[in-house]
Design a protein around this motif. Structure first.
Motif: not given
Lengths: 132, 132
Positions: A85-87, A125
């Motif tokens: 998951i990219c924050e 990220i």
DNA sequence: GTAAATTTGTTATGTTATAACGTCAAGGAA
DNA sequence: TTCCTTGACGTTATAACATAACAAATTTAC
């Protein structure tokens, strides 16, 4: 697995919202999007999600209390999925190759446990956001 | 890392409750146990938990919305921990050997992401409960 | 010693999830 | 057909988890 057109109406509505968004959504975000439809209460959303999850059409992201439409046909056959998951952009990648299921199998052996379900979620990220 | 006796009072109280229990507890379960102490409101518990987590004394289990005292000295040095949870007796094992960090490192590479944090939780039935 | 910054306590509120109950539709037995 | 059971669905209410906003107290810098 049922064909899409055969899904009960509420399931179709919920799944359509999740697919359109493409990112994780909470049950209440989904409910907001369905304002004006036959889906009016949280429980209708949660019940639809529960069924979609059991069919493999939707995944739950435990670390976000959110839900996302499945976009990886292989995860159905393998059964164990890791989520990356990219924050920043909220993009989610599903990884369900052999290395993932092997890891879980070995972890279960090591801990002497009979596995029931697993949740693997990696936050970070992504490349695109890193360079932006 | 601060020595135990140097922890602020609320942190000591919260940590003591978690250590005594030895199983996952929600913030509100912890609050109940602290009835009569100086800890009276949810936010006091959540703030203490946040600090204890950043110190590595407590872990958060995302799939349970719960917290548990760290009982594995090695997890502090390795940094990545997998949790194996028995759904019957609630016993939690921490696994933080090289295979876990290697798995996460490779997963991050594969997905082209810079890792920030990870959550690996395996639910199942432990050996003891299986035989009971 | 005093002002600024940080931490802490309190109240209120926001967010996520489920219990309890009533209604309705589908299918089977007589 | 008519009645009965069963399961799915909708609605209301409430439980469970988490944080915003502000006031009071404490610490820190000078």
């Amino acid at each position: 697995m049922k064909r899409r057109a055969e899904l009960p109406n509420n399931l179709q509505l919920v799944l359509a919202v999740l697919e359109k968004k493409g990112h994780p959504m909470s049950a209440y975000m989904i409910l907001d999007q369905l304002h004006g439809s036959s889906v009016r209460a949280p429980l209708q959303v949660y019940r639809a999600l529960e069924k979609l999850i059991s069919m493999g059409q939707v995944h739950r992201l435990e670390s976000l209390n959110s839900f996302i439409a499945c976009n990886d046909t292989s995860c159905a056959t393998v059964g164990v999925t890791a989520f990356v998951i990219c924050e920043k952009c909220e993009q989610v990648q599903e990884v369900s190759d052999n290395s993932v299921s092997l890891f879980i199998t070995e972890l279960a052996e090591k801990a002497k446990i009979t596995a029931v379900k697993s949740s693997i979620e990696l936050h970070g990220i992504c490349g695109a956001c890193e360079n932006a």
